[in-house]
Design a protein around this motif. Structure first.
Motif, mmCIF file in Angstrom:
data_model
loop_
_atom_site.group_PDB
_atom_site.id
_atom_site.type_symbol
_atom_site.label_atom_id
_atom_site.label_comp_id
_atom_site.label_asym_id
_atom_site.label_seq_id
_atom_site.Cartn_x
_atom_site.Cartn_y
_atom_site.Cartn_z
ATOM 1 N N ASP A 129 0.826 -1.216 0.000
ATOM 2 C CA ASP A 129 0.000 0.000 0.000
ATOM 3 C C ASP A 129 0.857 1.262 0.000
ATOM 4 O O ASP A 129 0.550 2.232 -0.700
ATOM 5 C CB ASP A 129 -0.957 0.001 1.195
ATOM 6 N N ILE A 130 1.934 1.242 0.746
ATOM 7 C CA ILE A 130 2.851 2.392 0.784
ATOM 8 C C ILE A 130 3.519 2.574 -0.580
ATOM 9 O O ILE A 130 3.611 3.693 -1.096
ATOM 10 C CB ILE A 130 3.894 2.222 1.907
ATOM 11 N N LYS B 241 2.408 1.549 -3.460
ATOM 12 C CA LYS B 241 1.381 1.955 -4.419
ATOM 13 C C LYS B 241 1.111 3.454 -4.329
ATOM 14 O O LYS B 241 1.015 4.143 -5.348
ATOM 15 C CB LYS B 241 0.091 1.164 -4.178
ATOM 16 N N GLU B 242 1.028 3.968 -3.117
ATOM 17 C CA GLU B 242 0.808 5.407 -2.931
ATOM 18 C C GLU B 242 2.037 6.213 -3.388
ATOM 19 O O GLU B 242 1.903 7.249 -4.029
ATOM 20 C CB GLU B 242 0.488 5.709 -1.459
ATOM 21 N N LYS C 45 2.037 6.379 -7.138
ATOM 22 C CA LYS C 45 0.739 6.743 -7.717
ATOM 23 C C LYS C 45 0.929 7.674 -8.919
ATOM 24 O O LYS C 45 1.637 8.678 -8.844
ATOM 25 C CB LYS C 45 -0.106 7.446 -6.658
ATOM 26 N N THR D 216 10.929 3.703 -3.167
ATOM 27 C CA THR D 216 10.054 4.715 -2.555
ATOM 28 C C THR D 216 10.801 5.955 -2.075
ATOM 29 O O THR D 216 10.261 7.056 -2.176
ATOM 30 C CB THR D 216 9.238 4.138 -1.378
ATOM 31 N N SER E 133 9.441 9.397 -4.000
ATOM 32 C CA SER E 133 8.358 10.013 -3.233
ATOM 33 C C SER E 133 8.926 10.738 -2.015
ATOM 34 O O SER E 133 10.141 10.850 -1.871
ATOM 35 C CB SER E 133 7.356 8.941 -2.780
#
Length: 183
Positions: free
Chosen positions: A11-12, A14-15, A18, A57, A61
């Motif tokens: 989930d992390i 994916k965000e 994004k 990540t 991000s």
């Protein structure tokens, strides 16, 4: 507990990715998912699977090593940090960046080498699959540089090294105008 941590990591990731796309046009999140699956073929270690999901990540991000540490522990955070290019390396032209990465990963811990090799396998597989839609300069330069990184990571897994070698040979065959057998 294992599924919850991996689901949270997914989930992390994916965000964090994004809206990002790979060069071939697919959603970026598919890349860390495939890297995790490659790692899973040679290791059952949960922390390695999580680090594989999160490996891009920090670069892509506002995720921080500190946040990863608080959510997943020191081992995952240290691996992801090692896998992240610092700003100096990130600004280099691709060929120089990959040469520096090969030097860096030659002396990396085996866990880091394993994820980096899986990362390069997925990148080269994407090039093989999208060969004819990618810019010629990219598809001719990137695989050799990526394979140099794979060579540096060879101590992590002979099986993955063999797989990467096969993919690299198929890319070279396509460059020479020969249709290789599918992988």
């Amino acid at each position: 507990m294992v599924v919850l941590r991996i689901t949270l990591a997914y989930d992390i990731a994916k965000e964090a990715h994004k809206g990002q796309k790979r060069r071939g046009g697919e959603p970026y999140i598919k890349h860390p998912w495939r890297v995790m699956n490659i790692v899973s073929r040679v290791s059952d270690e949960e922390d390695l699977k999580i680090a594989a999901l999160l490996h891009d990540t920090i670069e892509d991000s506002d995720m921080t090593c500190s946040k990863i540490n608080s959510l997943f522990g020191t081992k995952v955070a240290d691996i992801v940090e090692y896998l992240s290019d610092d700003e100096e390396i990130a600004r280099l032209p691709r060929s120089e960046r990959k040469a520096r990465q090969a030097q860096k990963y030659a002396s990396a811990p085996v866990d880091v080498q394993l994820i980096k090799m899986a990362d390069q396998i997925d990148n080269m597989t994407s090039i093989l699959n999208d060969f004819h839609v990618l810019p010629e300069k990219f598809r001719s330069e990137y695989p050799a540089a990526a394979f140099d990184v794979v060579i540096a990571c060879r101590p992590a897994s002979e099986m993955l090294f063999t797989e990467a070698s096969d993919i690299y040979r198929q890319i070279k065959a396509l460059e020479a105008g020969v249709t290789p057998p599918s992988i």
